[in-house]
Design a protein around this motif. Structure first.
Motif, PDB file in Angstrom:
ATOM      1  N   SER A   1      40.187  38.238  33.147  1.00  0.00           N
ATOM      2  CA  SER A   1      40.743  37.562  34.318  1.00  0.00           C
ATOM      3  C   SER A   1      39.790  36.432  34.704  1.00  0.00           C
ATOM      4  N   ALA A   2      40.262  35.194  34.594  1.00  0.00           N
ATOM      5  CA  ALA A   2      39.400  34.033  34.804  1.00  0.00           C
ATOM      6  C   ALA A   2      39.811  33.233  36.031  1.00  0.00           C
ATOM      7  N   GLU A   3      38.838  32.549  36.610  1.00  0.00           N
ATOM      8  CA  GLU A   3      39.097  31.622  37.704  1.00  0.00           C
ATOM      9  C   GLU A   3      38.078  30.490  37.618  1.00  0.00           C
ATOM     10  N   THR A   4      38.380  29.377  38.273  1.00  0.00           N
ATOM     11  CA  THR A   4      37.441  28.270  38.320  1.00  0.00           C
ATOM     12  C   THR A   4      37.048  28.013  39.765  1.00  0.00           C
ATOM     13  N   GLN A   5      35.848  27.509  39.941  1.00  0.00           N
ATOM     14  CA  GLN A   5      35.367  27.187  41.278  1.00  0.00           C
ATOM     15  C   GLN A   5      34.361  26.050  41.199  1.00  0.00           C
ATOM     16  N   GLN A   6      34.162  25.390  42.309  1.00  0.00           N
ATOM     17  CA  GLN A   6      33.173  24.327  42.336  1.00  0.00           C
ATOM     18  C   GLN A   6      31.788  24.934  42.316  1.00  0.00           C
ATOM     19  N   GLY A   7      30.922  24.351  41.486  1.00  0.00           N
ATOM     20  CA  GLY A   7      29.538  24.786  41.444  1.00  0.00           C
ATOM     21  C   GLY A   7      28.713  23.874  42.333  1.00  0.00           C
TER      22      GLY A   7
END
Length: 259
Positions: A119-125
């Motif tokens: 289960s993947a997600e993206t976010q601002q680093g």
């Protein structure tokens, strides 16, 4: 569709924006034709950088496919399909002969209930990076399954994967390890190596910086999955280190990217 926008201090804002779409695949099969046959379930939820992002999308997707699915030179959708088919095929070819030996022992049935879940997600680093964060959970027989977090940090403008060697100056490994050890002691409240080992930390390995971390604006979070620096029963360990504690060992080029 998820949108991760990283706004740079100058230049074209679109160059610092990467747009993702969510792709899912779920499949379950029985090991045999019996009514109560064990099953194998594969469930994948991946974030796919869409084509409008140009070459950056290709770079990001190729890295994700290789790291999480062990595939190369194909689209995310095709890689997910091939991974699933290969996993199920391997499950049946490997487990059927073993299950035939154990089918009379109902206490062993659970050993053959396999699953593989991503289960993947993206976010601002940080200001100029995107974090691709995946939870990987699988069970393939034995006493317990495996649960991992995998973090990949991408430069927004290029899609390039950022590694420790691009963040820390050459020859500073020992200094970084000392910083991490101090953080582990503070997190656990254990002041010595002996005390850490009594609580099942660092019993078979010295502290090290993993290539599994999350870049943020003011900190780096280092992720240790179960059994990496502590016993499986301890679970995962995250050490959050502020840049202010690492100023002397960070590369100037990395410091500049944060500004």
């Amino acid at each position: 569709m998820a949108i991760v926008a990283i706004a740079g201090s100058c230049g074209n804002t679109e160059e610092n924006t990467v747009e993702f779409e969510t792709l899912t695949l779920d499949k379950a099969i029985n090991l045999t034709n019996e009514e109560l046959s064990p099953t194998c379930t594969v469930s994948l939820k991946m974030e796919n950088a869409i084509e409008k992002n140009g070459h950056r999308a290709e770079v990001i997707n190729n890295t994700v496919i290789e790291r999480l699915l062990n595939m190369r030179d194909m689209s995310m959708k095709t890689a997910m399909e091939e991974f699933t088919e290969n996993y199920i095929k391997s499950y049946k070819s490997t487990m059927v002969p073993l299950y035939n030996q154990d089918r009379a022992d109902t206490t062993k049935r659970a050993w053959y209930e396999f699953h593989y879940i991503i289960s993947a997600e993206t976010q601002q680093g940080s200001k100029n990076t995107i974090v691709y964060l995946a939870t990987v959970d699988y069970y393939e027989g034995g006493a317990h399954g495996t649960h991992q977090q995998v973090a990949l940090n991408f430069e927004a403008k290029t899609g390039r994967l950022l590694t420790l060697s691009e963040i820390f100056a050459e020859g500073t490994e020992n200094q970084l390890n000392n910083i991490l050890l101090k953080a582990l002691k503070e997190k656990t409240g254990l002041g010595t190596i002996g005390q850490l080992r009594e609580k099942d930390y660092l019993k078979s390995v010295d502290i090290y910086a993993p290539e599994n971390f999350i870049i943020n604006d003011e900190t780096i979070t280092f992720i240790y999955n179960p059994s990496e620096i502590a016993a499986y029963s301890v679970g995962s360990t995250e050490l959050i280190i502020p840049y202010s504690s690492m100023e002397s060992i960070l590369k100037n080029s990395f410091i500049s990217s944060l500004q």
